[in-house]
Write a protein that holds these residues in place. Structure first.
Motif, PDB file in Angstrom:
ATOM      1  N   SER A  55      -5.974   2.056   3.885  1.00 29.45           N
ATOM      2  CA  SER A  55      -5.060   0.916   3.802  1.00 29.45           C
ATOM      3  C   SER A  55      -4.746   0.352   5.179  1.00 29.45           C
ATOM      4  CB  SER A  55      -3.772   1.318   3.089  1.00 29.45           C
ATOM      5  OG  SER A  55      -4.001   1.555   1.709  1.00 29.45           O
ATOM      6  N   ARG A  56      -4.558   1.251   6.164  1.00 27.26           N
ATOM      7  CA  ARG A  56      -4.307   0.769   7.531  1.00 27.26           C
ATOM      8  C   ARG A  56      -5.538   0.068   8.088  1.00 27.26           C
ATOM      9  NH1 ARG A  56      -1.954   5.914   8.262  1.00 27.26           N
ATOM     10  NH2 ARG A  56      -3.831   6.587   9.392  1.00 27.26           N
ATOM     11  N   GLY A  59      -6.159  -3.111   5.258  1.00 31.34           N
ATOM     12  CA  GLY A  59      -5.053  -3.909   4.739  1.00 31.34           C
ATOM     13  C   GLY A  59      -5.000  -3.931   3.221  1.00 31.34           C
ATOM     14  N   THR A  61      -4.189  -2.177  -0.249  1.00 33.61           N
ATOM     15  CA  THR A  61      -3.342  -1.113  -0.771  1.00 33.61           C
ATOM     16  C   THR A  61      -3.612  -0.896  -2.257  1.00 33.61           C
ATOM     17  OG1 THR A  61      -1.545  -2.612  -1.417  1.00 33.61           O
ATOM     18  CG2 THR A  61      -1.547  -1.816   0.874  1.00 33.61           C
ATOM     19  N   THR A  64      -2.720  -3.924  -4.108  1.00 32.59           N
ATOM     20  CA  THR A  64      -3.678  -5.026  -3.947  1.00 32.59           C
ATOM     21  C   THR A  64      -4.732  -5.004  -5.050  1.00 32.59           C
ATOM     22  OG1 THR A  64      -3.418  -4.874  -1.530  1.00 32.59           O
ATOM     23  CG2 THR A  64      -5.269  -6.158  -2.348  1.00 32.59           C
ATOM     24  N   GLU A 140     -10.586 -10.549  12.480  1.00 31.61           N
ATOM     25  CA  GLU A 140      -9.888  -9.462  11.785  1.00 31.61           C
ATOM     26  C   GLU A 140     -10.904  -8.670  10.963  1.00 31.61           C
ATOM     27  OE1 GLU A 140      -6.330  -8.789   8.451  1.00 31.61           O
ATOM     28  OE2 GLU A 140      -7.014 -10.801   8.981  1.00 31.61           O
ATOM     29  N   ARG A 143     -12.227  -6.766   6.395  1.00 31.94           N
ATOM     30  CA  ARG A 143     -11.975  -7.531   5.183  1.00 31.94           C
ATOM     31  C   ARG A 143     -13.291  -8.197   4.834  1.00 31.94           C
ATOM     32  NH1 ARG A 143      -6.919  -7.984   3.156  1.00 31.94           N
ATOM     33  NH2 ARG A 143      -8.160  -8.469   1.310  1.00 31.94           N
TER      34      ARG A 143
END
Length: 276
Positions: A55-56, A59, A61, A64, A140, A143
């Protein structure tokens, strides 16, 4: 099409996909990307808790993905006109993809990690974020669709030394047959020599053994076998040899890996080199 998968861990046999991202693009014969097409981005509930570490990192979870499932019909439709699937570390992405969607027909695969000679271009790390940094952009990471867009942006660049387009080199290398040589039974004292030459210690995908292995293109097979015979074994050898094309490379599926009949002439040639 560029593809990226986020998962609960690194093992396709025990971990699960949590996000699938794909972005189509069009390119010319000389490797110039000129048009981005529609993307595909869906979450998948793994039915097991997502670790805090994942999750860290991503992003993503448990909330999600809760209740989400990747629509396999939509996925199959999206893939219909795709000629080549590209991923960064395709061995990770393809094994997860095949395990999760076994009914999807096989496609040709290529890899921005292994099909571009980054080390010869002065880029010392294969990590996508580091390669992006060398091309003066940041993003980022972890993802799925963002990683795909970053990968496509890198494919559109020129390589620092050769000035060849990244995508052009990748396409050229993707078409080449790969010979995988397994140094089964190599003496333990040779491990450093093998590692320095680029061999990896790994489990065979379908057979029950673990050994040092290397993947080479056809024009380098004779040189590599000669190295094994003269430096590692110091005798004639009889080692497992496999041949992969773009449809079987990076796969774990035994159905796609059975190239021993298709490329019997190539394997027989390599075996003769072993016994000379």
């Amino acid at each position: 099409m560029f593809l990226d998968i986020e998962a609960t861990g690194l093992s396709y046999s025990t971990d699960k996909i949590i996000e699938l991202g794909m972005v189509k693009f069009e390119y010319t014969e000389d490797g110039k990307i000129f048009h981005l097409l529609e993307d595909f981005n869906q979450y998948q509930d793994p039915q097991v808790p997502i670790s805090e570490f994942i999750s860290r990192l991503t992003g993503i979870t448990n909330d999600t993905v809760k209740g989400h499932n990747i629509d396999e019909t939509e996925l199959a439709t999206y893939l219909q006109d795709v000629d080549l699937i590209i991923a960064h570390n395709a061995q990770f992405d393809r094994t997860f993809f095949e395990k999760t969607f076994p009914s999807i027909p096989p496609k040709a695969w290529s890899c921005t990690m292994f099909d571009v000679q980054w080390n010869q271009e002065g880029i010392s790390s294969y990590k996508l974020e580091y390669i992006a940094y060398k091309y003066n952009f940041f993003y980022e990471g972890h993802r799925a669709v963002i990683d795909c867009l970053a990968g496509i942006h890198i494919l559109a660049q020129e390589l620092p030394c050769s000035q060849e387009l990244v995508l052009k080199q990748l396409l050229t290398n993707a078409l080449k047959l790969r010979f995988k040589l397994w140094a089964v039974g190599a003496h333990y004292n040779c491990k450093d020599l093998l590692r320095e030459r680029g061999y990896r210690w790994e489990n065979h995908q379908t057979n029950d053994y673990k050994a040092w292995s290397i993947e080479v293109i056809e024009e380098n097979v004779a040189e590599e076998i000669n190295y094994l015979r003269s430096t590692i074994y110091r005798s004639s050898i009889n080692i497992p040899i496999e041949v992969f094309d773009a449809y079987s490379r990076f796969s774990y599926n035994p159905q796609y890996l059975k190239n021993d009949i298709k490329y019997q002439d190539k394997i027989s040639w390599a075996k003769r080199l072993c016994s000379q």
